[in-house]
Design a protein around this motif. Structure first.
Motif, short mmCIF file in Angstrom:
data_model
loop_
_atom_site.label_atom_id
_atom_site.label_comp_id
_atom_site.label_asym_id
_atom_site.label_seq_id
_atom_site.Cartn_x
_atom_site.Cartn_y
_atom_site.Cartn_z
N GLU A 1 5.72 -1.11 -7.23
CA GLU A 1 5.46 0.12 -8.33
C GLU A 1 3.59 0.68 -8.98
OE1 GLU A 1 7.37 -2.14 -8.98
OE2 GLU A 1 9.49 -1.30 -8.91
N GLU A 2 2.77 -0.32 -8.59
CA GLU A 2 1.77 -0.41 -8.64
C GLU A 2 0.65 0.68 -7.55
OE1 GLU A 2 0.13 -4.58 -8.99
OE2 GLU A 2 0.27 -4.99 -10.95
N TYR B 1 -5.78 3.40 -2.06
CA TYR B 1 -7.19 2.35 -1.34
C TYR B 1 -7.05 0.84 -1.88
CZ TYR B 1 -9.88 6.00 0.56
OH TYR B 1 -10.10 7.39 1.15
N GLY B 2 -6.84 0.25 -0.96
CA GLY B 2 -6.35 -1.21 -1.85
C GLY B 2 -4.70 -1.79 -1.30
N ASN B 3 -4.29 -2.82 -1.73
CA ASN B 3 -3.56 -3.61 -1.43
C ASN B 3 -3.31 -3.80 -2.99
OD1 ASN B 3 -3.62 -2.69 1.17
ND2 ASN B 3 -4.23 -4.92 1.84
N SER C 1 0.71 -1.11 -0.44
CA SER C 1 0.36 -0.13 -0.24
C SER C 1 0.79 1.09 -0.08
CB SER C 1 -1.01 0.06 0.54
OG SER C 1 -0.24 0.18 2.44
N CYS C 2 0.51 2.40 -0.26
CA CYS C 2 1.12 3.11 -0.38
C CYS C 2 0.96 4.93 0.18
CB CYS C 2 1.51 3.67 -1.78
SG CYS C 2 2.53 5.23 -1.81
N ALA C 3 1.06 5.45 1.46
CA ALA C 3 0.68 6.24 2.13
C ALA C 3 1.11 7.27 1.18
CB ALA C 3 1.11 6.76 3.73
N GLY D 1 -0.94 5.89 -4.84
CA GLY D 1 -0.81 6.79 -4.79
C GLY D 1 -1.20 7.84 -5.11
N LEU D 2 0.51 7.37 -6.34
CA LEU D 2 0.08 9.38 -6.95
C LEU D 2 -1.02 9.72 -7.78
CD1 LEU D 2 2.31 11.00 -7.31
CD2 LEU D 2 2.65 9.85 -9.84
#
Length: 96
Positions: free
Chosen positions: A50-51, A43-45, A22-24, A56-57
Motif C-alpha cells: 500500500e505504501e 523512489y525508494g523501497n 516498489s511501484c512502477a 507511485g500514485l
C-alpha cells in the motif's frame, strides 16, 4: 487503474527479495496524434504494498500536473507597469 486529469494511471507494485516493495507506473493519454505514454517508478523501497502504491500514485500525479498547460495571467495595464518602473524610465530617457 485510477483516472486523473483525463489520463489513466496504471500501477504495478513489485516485491523484492529483501521483503520491500516498489511501484512502477504508466500514464496513458490520448493526444491529437494518438496514444502517449509516460513511465516511471516510485523512489525508494517501502515496507508494504500500500505504501509503494501510494508513493507511485503520488509521483504519477505530480508528472500529470507538470504536463498540464499553465494558466496564463492576464497582462497588466500599461499604467501599472509605467507606475512601477517610472524612475527607471525617467533615468533611461535622461540618458538619451
Amino acid at each position: 487503474m485510477p483516472d486523473y486529469a483525463q489520463r489513466t494511471i496504471k500501477l504495478t507494485p513489485k516485491r523484492h527479495g529483501d521483503e520491500t516493495w516498489s511501484c512502477a507506473y504508466r500514464i496513458s493519454e490520448i493526444s491529437s496524434t494518438g496514444w502517449r505514454f509516460h513511465k516511471g517508478h516510485s523512489y525508494g523501497n517501502f515496507g508494504s504494498r500500500e505504501e509503494a502504491e501510494t508513493a507511485g500514485l503520488k509521483e504519477a500525479k505530480r508528472i500529470v500536473d507538470a504536463l498540464e498547460p499553465l494558466m496564463h495571467r492576464p497582462w497588466a495595464k500599461p499604467s501599472t507597469v509605467f507606475r512601477n518602473y517610472e524612475n527607471r524610465i525617467r533615468k533611461f530617457l535622461a540618458w538619451s
